[in-house]
Design an enzyme around this catalytic site. Structure first.
Site, PDB file in Angstrom:
ATOM      1  N   ASN A 108     -63.416  30.308 -27.682  1.00  0.00           N
ATOM      2  CA  ASN A 108     -64.048  31.799 -27.074  1.00  0.00           C
ATOM      3  C   ASN A 108     -62.960  32.517 -26.433  1.00  0.00           C
ATOM      4  O   ASN A 108     -63.299  33.426 -26.850  1.00  0.00           O
ATOM      5  CB  ASN A 108     -65.200  31.554 -26.396  1.00  0.00           C
ATOM      6  N   GLY A 129     -69.964  34.815 -21.496  1.00  0.00           N
ATOM      7  CA  GLY A 129     -69.181  34.343 -20.006  1.00  0.00           C
ATOM      8  C   GLY A 129     -67.697  34.441 -20.282  1.00  0.00           C
ATOM      9  O   GLY A 129     -66.332  35.251 -20.052  1.00  0.00           O
ATOM     10  N   ASP A 130     -67.116  33.253 -22.347  1.00  0.00           N
ATOM     11  CA  ASP A 130     -66.500  33.346 -22.263  1.00  0.00           C
ATOM     12  C   ASP A 130     -65.020  34.315 -22.992  1.00  0.00           C
ATOM     13  O   ASP A 130     -64.242  35.220 -22.297  1.00  0.00           O
ATOM     14  CB  ASP A 130     -66.255  32.285 -23.246  1.00  0.00           C
ATOM     15  N   PHE A 188     -73.451  17.991 -23.316  1.00  0.00           N
ATOM     16  CA  PHE A 188     -71.712  17.741 -24.205  1.00  0.00           C
ATOM     17  C   PHE A 188     -70.698  16.842 -24.069  1.00  0.00           C
ATOM     18  O   PHE A 188     -70.632  15.842 -23.170  1.00  0.00           O
ATOM     19  CB  PHE A 188     -71.362  19.005 -22.531  1.00  0.00           C
TER      20      PHE A 188
END
Length: 326
Positions: A52, A255-256, A116
């Protein structure tokens, strides 16, 4: 300046829950929590923090080098990265693993529950930054991946005198205090949201103020309240507003995108207040599309929207006039 991006590469499974998580969680029963959320939709998209960040850097006209691990199912993702202008030569494929996968469920209040699967990412600790010919004029981004890898990259940067940005991000809960301090040691830039800073303080035994003062530049993001850049080298605080957003579709990856915009601004030598606004606008683009790498823009479009959001900036006008387009 060469920008090297380390961190996770993953497929994101984006799901939408048509209600509010809080309505289905009983506070007095969280010790035996069992909940199931029936979602309206699910899409598999390219993601991972390193992917990202690199995507935003490429949109803005840079050619970052990604150092990461991916699995046997990464072929299409890699081809798209290379077409975008990202240097994928630092990505090592792990033939008997799948690419890491992130399962993200978002409710109507934009709260998220995330699971994740590590997959090939677990092998990133075996990668090295040595031998890349990096020096004091380059910048390494250390973003969430295997904790051992994050500590290794920070140590290698210190050994080579390479400036690095430390972003523990969503790995903060998994990192112990020593690993966090190892990442902080010698970092040129420290980035995190307000919750992550609180968690880092708890794990390291240091105050949030001490953490913020531990790097020449510290950045605290605060969601809809914008962000603050702490220029410790000049003892100043710079408040960065959010960029106007047409429609909040999906906060995943914002955020990325912010970090990619920030690093681009720092690498270009933009004034900190301008670099912070570039970061905020890059995040806005991500929020307006479902998925982390589904938005796009040209340099000219970005510059035009920057002026509309924040007013004219000679630094942005000069950058756009360079003729760098995607």
């Amino acid at each position: 300046m060469r920008i090297v991006v380390t961190g996770s590469l993953a497929y994101d499974y984006i799901m939408d829950f048509p209600g509010y998580f809080k309505d289905h969680i009983l506070p007095d029963k969280v010790h035996m929590l069992t909940v199931s959320f029936l979602v309206d939709s699910m899409r598999r998209m390219r993601g991972g923090v390193a992917g990202n960040i690199a995507y935003t850097l490429a949109l803005l006209g840079d050619r970052p080098l990604v150092v990461a691990t991916a699995g046997q199912d990464f072929g299409e993702y890699r081809a798209l990265m290379e077409r975008q202008g990202i240097d994928a030569s630092g990505i090592r494929l792990i033939d008997d693993e799948f690419t890491a996968s992130c399962f993200i469920n978002t409710d109507k209040a934009n709260n998220q529950i995330v699971a994740f699967y590590t997959g090939a990412m677990a092998h990133s600790k075996h990668l090295s930054l040595l031998g890349l010919g990096l020096g004091a004029g380059d910048l390494v981004i250390i973003s969430p991946t295997d904790p051992e890898a994050m500590s290794r990259y920070a140590a290698e940067c210190r050994a080579q005198g390479v400036p690095f940005l430390f972003d523990p991000g969503k790995q903060t809960p998994r990192l112990d205090g020593e690993q966090i301090l190892a990442g902080l040691n010698g970092a040129s830039v420290l980035v995190g949201n307000d919750y992550e800073f609180a968690m880092m303080a708890q794990k390291t035994g240091r105050s949030e103020a001490d953490l913020i003062g531990s790097a020449p530049l510290a950045v605290v993001t605060r969601g809809s309240e914008g962000s603050v850049l702490y220029d410790n080298a000049h003892a100043s605080e710079i408040a960065i507003p959010v960029a106007p957003i047409a429609d909040v579709v999906d906060p995943t990856g914002a955020g990325d995108a912010y970090l990619g915009g920030l690093v681009f601004g720092l690498a270009r030598g933009l004034p900190l207040d301008v670099a912070g606004r570039v970061a905020a606008l890059a995040a806005a683009y991500a929020i307006e599309k479902r998925g982390c790498q589904e938005h796009s823009y040209t340099v000219a479009e970005f510059a035009e929207r920057y002026a509309a959001a924040f007013g004219p900036s000679r630094a942005i006008e000069t950058w756009a006039a360079d003729g760098v387009t995607r």
